[in-house]
Design a protein around this motif. Structure first.
Motif, PDB file in Angstrom:
ATOM      1  N   GLY A 129       0.809  -1.216   0.000  1.00 21.43           N
ATOM      2  CA  GLY A 129       0.000   0.000   0.000  1.00 21.43           C
ATOM      3  C   GLY A 129       0.840   1.261   0.000  1.00 21.43           C
ATOM      4  N   ARG A 130       1.887   1.268   0.827  1.00 18.01           N
ATOM      5  CA  ARG A 130       2.763   2.445   0.872  1.00 18.01           C
ATOM      6  C   ARG A 130       3.534   2.601  -0.434  1.00 18.01           C
ATOM      7  NH1 ARG A 130       2.976   1.465   6.534  1.00 18.01           N
ATOM      8  NH2 ARG A 130       4.652  -0.077   6.370  1.00 18.01           N
ATOM      9  N   GLN A 131       3.903   1.473  -1.048  1.00 18.32           N
ATOM     10  CA  GLN A 131       4.597   1.556  -2.330  1.00 18.32           C
ATOM     11  C   GLN A 131       3.673   2.090  -3.423  1.00 18.32           C
ATOM     12  OE1 GLN A 131       7.548  -1.569  -3.315  1.00 18.32           O
ATOM     13  NE2 GLN A 131       6.759  -2.644  -1.526  1.00 18.32           N
ATOM     14  N   VAL A 132       2.416   1.667  -3.396  1.00 15.70           N
ATOM     15  CA  VAL A 132       1.432   2.202  -4.341  1.00 15.70           C
ATOM     16  C   VAL A 132       1.301   3.706  -4.156  1.00 15.70           C
ATOM     17  CG1 VAL A 132      -1.054   2.329  -4.783  1.00 15.70           C
ATOM     18  CG2 VAL A 132       0.088   0.106  -4.757  1.00 15.70           C
ATOM     19  N   GLU A 133       1.179   4.145  -2.909  1.00  9.86           N
ATOM     20  CA  GLU A 133       1.035   5.577  -2.636  1.00  9.86           C
ATOM     21  C   GLU A 133       2.245   6.350  -3.142  1.00  9.86           C
ATOM     22  OE1 GLU A 133      -0.204   6.794   1.237  1.00  9.86           O
ATOM     23  OE2 GLU A 133      -1.545   5.091   1.487  1.00  9.86           O
ATOM     24  N   HIS A 134       3.429   5.789  -2.967  1.00 12.69           N
ATOM     25  CA  HIS A 134       4.648   6.467  -3.433  1.00 12.69           C
ATOM     26  C   HIS A 134       4.600   6.692  -4.945  1.00 12.69           C
ATOM     27  CE1 HIS A 134       8.866   7.452  -4.072  1.00 12.69           C
ATOM     28  NE2 HIS A 134       8.910   6.482  -4.975  1.00 12.69           N
ATOM     29  N   ILE A 135       4.240   5.661  -5.697  1.00 10.48           N
ATOM     30  CA  ILE A 135       4.216   5.775  -7.160  1.00 10.48           C
ATOM     31  C   ILE A 135       3.145   6.763  -7.601  1.00 10.48           C
ATOM     32  CG2 ILE A 135       3.730   4.548  -9.315  1.00 10.48           C
ATOM     33  CD1 ILE A 135       5.051   2.077  -8.062  1.00 10.48           C
ATOM     34  N   ALA A 170       4.221  -2.050 -12.714  1.00  8.20           N
ATOM     35  CA  ALA A 170       4.664  -1.960 -11.324  1.00  8.20           C
ATOM     36  C   ALA A 170       3.480  -1.868 -10.372  1.00  8.20           C
ATOM     37  CB  ALA A 170       5.584  -0.748 -11.150  1.00  8.20           C
ATOM     38  N   LEU A 171       2.488  -1.067 -10.721  1.00  7.57           N
ATOM     39  CA  LEU A 171       1.316  -0.911  -9.866  1.00  7.57           C
ATOM     40  C   LEU A 171       0.489  -2.193  -9.813  1.00  7.57           C
ATOM     41  CD1 LEU A 171       0.219   2.720 -10.807  1.00  7.57           C
ATOM     42  CD2 LEU A 171       1.038   1.944  -8.570  1.00  7.57           C
ATOM     43  N   ILE A 172       0.324  -2.848 -10.953  1.00 12.14           N
ATOM     44  CA  ILE A 172      -0.435  -4.097 -10.968  1.00 12.14           C
ATOM     45  C   ILE A 172       0.260  -5.143 -10.093  1.00 12.14           C
ATOM     46  CG2 ILE A 172      -1.142  -6.043 -12.414  1.00 12.14           C
ATOM     47  CD1 ILE A 172      -1.688  -4.000 -14.656  1.00 12.14           C
ATOM     48  N   ALA A 173       1.586  -5.224 -10.191  1.00 16.00           N
ATOM     49  CA  ALA A 173       2.326  -6.182  -9.358  1.00 16.00           C
ATOM     50  C   ALA A 173       2.092  -5.905  -7.879  1.00 16.00           C
ATOM     51  CB  ALA A 173       3.820  -6.112  -9.684  1.00 16.00           C
ATOM     52  N   LEU A 174       2.026  -4.640  -7.508  1.00 14.47           N
ATOM     53  CA  LEU A 174       1.829  -4.286  -6.102  1.00 14.47           C
ATOM     54  C   LEU A 174       0.424  -4.630  -5.618  1.00 14.47           C
ATOM     55  CD1 LEU A 174       3.729  -0.878  -6.026  1.00 14.47           C
ATOM     56  CD2 LEU A 174       4.382  -2.972  -4.817  1.00 14.47           C
ATOM     57  N   ASP A 214      -1.519  19.344  -1.500  1.00 15.64           N
ATOM     58  CA  ASP A 214      -0.849  18.118  -1.076  1.00 15.64           C
ATOM     59  C   ASP A 214      -1.677  17.367  -0.040  1.00 15.64           C
ATOM     60  OD1 ASP A 214       1.255  18.753  -2.747  1.00 15.64           O
ATOM     61  OD2 ASP A 214       2.475  19.631  -1.158  1.00 15.64           O
ATOM     62  N   ASP A 215      -2.216  18.101   0.930  1.00 13.34           N
ATOM     63  CA  ASP A 215      -3.036  17.466   1.965  1.00 13.34           C
ATOM     64  C   ASP A 215      -4.277  16.820   1.368  1.00 13.34           C
ATOM     65  OD1 ASP A 215      -1.233  18.279   3.842  1.00 13.34           O
ATOM     66  OD2 ASP A 215      -2.400  19.982   4.559  1.00 13.34           O
ATOM     67  N   HIS A 216      -4.927  17.518   0.465  1.00 16.23           N
ATOM     68  CA  HIS A 216      -6.134  16.982  -0.163  1.00 16.23           C
ATOM     69  C   HIS A 216      -5.820  15.714  -0.956  1.00 16.23           C
ATOM     70  CE1 HIS A 216      -9.274  20.374   0.089  1.00 16.23           C
ATOM     71  NE2 HIS A 216      -8.324  20.630   0.967  1.00 16.23           N
ATOM     72  N   PHE A 217      -4.736  15.749  -1.701  1.00 15.30           N
ATOM     73  CA  PHE A 217      -4.383  14.588  -2.510  1.00 15.30           C
ATOM     74  C   PHE A 217      -4.024  13.402  -1.627  1.00 15.30           C
ATOM     75  CE2 PHE A 217      -1.479  11.907  -4.963  1.00 15.30           C
ATOM     76  CZ  PHE A 217      -2.230  11.710  -6.114  1.00 15.30           C
ATOM     77  N   SER A 218      -3.223  13.649  -0.608  1.00 17.13           N
ATOM     78  CA  SER A 218      -2.808  12.570   0.286  1.00 17.13           C
ATOM     79  C   SER A 218      -3.994  11.936   0.988  1.00 17.13           C
ATOM     80  CB  SER A 218      -1.806  13.095   1.320  1.00 17.13           C
ATOM     81  OG  SER A 218      -0.616  13.538   0.693  1.00 17.13           O
ATOM     82  N   PHE A 219      -4.941  12.764   1.416  1.00 13.20           N
ATOM     83  CA  PHE A 219      -6.128  12.240   2.095  1.00 13.20           C
ATOM     84  C   PHE A 219      -6.926  11.336   1.161  1.00 13.20           C
ATOM     85  CE2 PHE A 219     -10.698  12.571   2.965  1.00 13.20           C
ATOM     86  CZ  PHE A 219     -10.733  12.047   4.263  1.00 13.20           C
ATOM     87  N   GLY A 220      -7.175  11.807  -0.063  1.00 10.90           N
ATOM     88  CA  GLY A 220      -7.951  11.008  -1.006  1.00 10.90           C
ATOM     89  C   GLY A 220      -7.250   9.715  -1.372  1.00 10.90           C
ATOM     90  N   LEU A 221      -5.929   9.781  -1.573  1.00 16.25           N
ATOM     91  CA  LEU A 221      -5.178   8.593  -1.936  1.00 16.25           C
ATOM     92  C   LEU A 221      -5.164   7.577  -0.798  1.00 16.25           C
ATOM     93  CD1 LEU A 221      -3.411   7.041  -3.915  1.00 16.25           C
ATOM     94  CD2 LEU A 221      -1.433   8.375  -3.109  1.00 16.25           C
ATOM     95  N   SER A 222      -5.016   8.065   0.434  1.00 15.05           N
ATOM     96  CA  SER A 222      -5.018   7.147   1.575  1.00 15.05           C
ATOM     97  C   SER A 222      -6.370   6.468   1.732  1.00 15.05           C
ATOM     98  CB  SER A 222      -4.643   7.885   2.863  1.00 15.05           C
ATOM     99  OG  SER A 222      -5.653   8.806   3.244  1.00 15.05           O
TER     100      SER A 222
END
Length: 245
Positions: free
Chosen positions: A101-107, A141-145, A223-231
């Protein structure tokens, strides 16, 4: 995919076989597709999509316009090459902790970064099929994750599509505002002070929930809005697969 002439097209330079190339004649400087794409990206980054033409590009490179077509057959092909070059700047390096999950968020965070740095790319991403080698490497890469997280075909591809579309859609909206702020010479704090008071007044008592949320929000940072939605997306994926890591 949308052709630059406005006529819908479903083909792609990446699916049409090798691009023809020839050696330059003695009175032409040596050219490569990489040089052409790099010069095109410089124009796109500094002046936007409207400034790019084959004639302008040839002038910047110091060659005849027709010589470009031996390396890049059309302007649409050039834009596809440039878009995929932008995708090649996404960091696909695995995170050391191994949590999918964290790797997906990073990409996905880095995908948004690239779209912000190359504003034109967010405009092209919805107009051209993203099937170049760099875009496909990102998808792979994302599909593998997400498969590591428990998703199976075809749900893994659908999950990745949701993540990519979130980043591209968010970035497309974001760069429009950033462009407008730049044109108006406004800083983020200026937007807050100029926009929020009249917005709250317009909401009044008719939209109490909207007003309460705007008043409660301490940060309206992109940044905060994007991070919240992605999480939220990634947490939902964890829940759907039973929290597998």
């Amino acid at each position: 995919m949308t052709h630059t002439s406005g006529k819908p097209r479903l083909d792609s330079i990446w699916l049409s076989g090798p691009v023809r190339r020839r050696q330059p004649t003695s009175n032409q400087p040596a050219l490569s597709r990489d040089q052409i794409v790099s010069a095109a990206m410089q124009i796109l980054d500094s002046e936007g999509l409207g400034a790019l033409s084959m004639r302008r590009l040839a002038t910047d490179l110091g060659v005849a316009a027709m010589s470009l077509y031996w390396h890049v057959p059309t302007k649409d092909a050039l834009l596809e090459f440039a878009l995929d070059e932008a995708f090649g700047q996404i960091d696909l390096t695995p995170a050391p902790d191994g949590d999918w999950g964290r790797q997906v968020e990073h990409i996905v965070h880095d995908l948004r970064r690239v779209m912000r740095e190359h504003i034109w790319a967010s405009q092209l991403a919805g107009a051209y099929a993203m099937v170049g080698p760099n875009a496909l490497a990102m998808y792979e890469a994302l599909i593998a994750l997400v498969e590591q997280g428990g998703f199976k075909p075809p749900q893994a591809y659908r999950a990745v599509g949701t993540l990519v579309n979130y980043a591209l859609g968010f970035a497309a909206d974001e760069v429009k505002w950033l462009t407008r702020m730049h044109e108006e010479e406004l800083a983020p704090d200026d937007v807050k002070s100029l926009w929020l008071p009249p917005m709250l007044e317009a909401l009044g008592d008719k939209y109490p929930r909207m007003r309460a949320n705007l008043e409660a929000g301490e940060s309206r940072d992109w940044d905060d809005h994007f991070s919240f939605g992605l999480s939220c997306l990634v947490s939902g994926m964890h829940a759907k697969t039973g929290g597998q890591r």
